[in-house]
Write a protein that holds these residues in place. Structure first.
Motif, PDB file in Angstrom:
ATOM      1  N   GLU A   1       0.828  -1.190   0.000  1.00 30.08           N
ATOM      2  CA  GLU A   1       0.000   0.000   0.000  1.00 30.08           C
ATOM      3  C   GLU A   1       0.869   1.249   0.000  1.00 30.08           C
ATOM      4  O   GLU A   1       2.057   1.190   0.293  1.00 30.08           O
ATOM      5  CB  GLU A   1      -0.940  -0.018   1.203  1.00 30.08           C
ATOM      6  N   SER A   2       0.246   2.360  -0.348  1.00 28.53           N
ATOM      7  CA  SER A   2       0.944   3.632  -0.484  1.00 28.53           C
ATOM      8  C   SER A   2       0.291   4.683   0.409  1.00 28.53           C
ATOM      9  O   SER A   2      -0.671   4.401   1.126  1.00 28.53           O
ATOM     10  CB  SER A   2       0.857   4.090  -1.944  1.00 28.53           C
ATOM     11  N   GLN A   3       0.781   5.898   0.297  1.00 26.04           N
ATOM     12  CA  GLN A   3       0.165   7.022   1.010  1.00 26.04           C
ATOM     13  C   GLN A   3      -1.287   7.182   0.554  1.00 26.04           C
ATOM     14  O   GLN A   3      -2.170   7.457   1.346  1.00 26.04           O
ATOM     15  CB  GLN A   3       0.950   8.313   0.766  1.00 26.04           C
ATOM     16  N   LYS A   4      -1.546   6.985  -0.736  1.00 23.73           N
ATOM     17  CA  LYS A   4      -2.908   7.088  -1.285  1.00 23.73           C
ATOM     18  C   LYS A   4      -3.809   6.020  -0.645  1.00 23.73           C
ATOM     19  O   LYS A   4      -4.980   6.288  -0.356  1.00 23.73           O
ATOM     20  CB  LYS A   4      -2.873   6.940  -2.803  1.00 23.73           C
ATOM     21  N   SER A   5      -3.287   4.824  -0.405  1.00 16.09           N
ATOM     22  CA  SER A   5      -4.054   3.770   0.261  1.00 16.09           C
ATOM     23  C   SER A   5      -4.457   4.208   1.663  1.00 16.09           C
ATOM     24  O   SER A   5      -5.600   4.014   2.087  1.00 16.09           O
ATOM     25  CB  SER A   5      -3.238   2.476   0.362  1.00 16.09           C
TER      26      SER A   5
END
Length: 181
Positions: free
Chosen positions: A91-95
């Motif tokens: 996962e990322s910051q957007k997640s």
């Protein structure tokens, strides 16, 4: 709606009681973005889904009013929010922002919210829109709503295929790959 509008929920907050996800009734698919949010809705039998609109984020209070009104007007039973996952499952910051938005949406509407992997939904939406006779500007304007449609259709099909509720609870910790948590 930006992350600073919503408080970061601690582990203790995530233990709150949330309604169970309904087996029937209308659902809204949500393709979350910090500037635009695509929305699609399915019928009560969860057979057909249609894009509704692309909502322009206006600030926490107006956004909360919008989603409460949407839930009431469309007689929604719940929401499915797209969760951007990398191909490796990470996962990322957007997640993280999508998870925070999903919790916020649950808090604001009182309706259950499910997170569902949205990998490739925007690419599928672009492909669907490319066949039409829309100008590039109109395609861009509808992209987020069609991405929400792809997300919702994928969620409904996965539930039918597997015979169980798919996706993740808003309180579930991120799974797999490299995550921010």
């Amino acid at each position: 709606m930006t992350a600073e509008h919503r408080p970061d929920l601690s582990q203790a907050d995530s233990q709150r009681s949330q309604p169970s996800f309904p087996e029937s009734g209308r659902l809204a698919g949500v393709d979350y973005g910090t500037v635009r949010i695509g929305i699609a809705v399915c019928d009560p039998d969860r057979i057909l889904a249609s894009p509704v609109e692309v909502y322009q984020v206006r600030g926490e209070a107006k956004d909360a009013d919008y989603f409460r009104d949407l839930a009431r007007q469309e007689r929604l039973a719940g929401f499915v929010v797209g969760l951007p996952i990398h191909c490796d499952g990470g996962e990322s910051q957007k997640s993280k922002e999508c998870r925070e938005f999903a919790r916020w949406l649950n808090d604001q509407t009182g309706l259950p919210v499910r997170l569902f992997d949205e990998r490739f939904s925007t690419a599928a939406a672009k492909e669907r829109l490319s066949g039409g006779r829309l100008s590039r500007q109109k395609r861009k304007k509808q992209l987020d709503a069609v991405a929400a449609l792809v997300l919702l259709e994928s969620f409904l099909e996965a539930c039918r295929y597997h015979g169980v509720l798919v996706g993740q609870s808003i309180d579930q910790q991120p799974l797999g790959g490299d995550t921010l948590e």
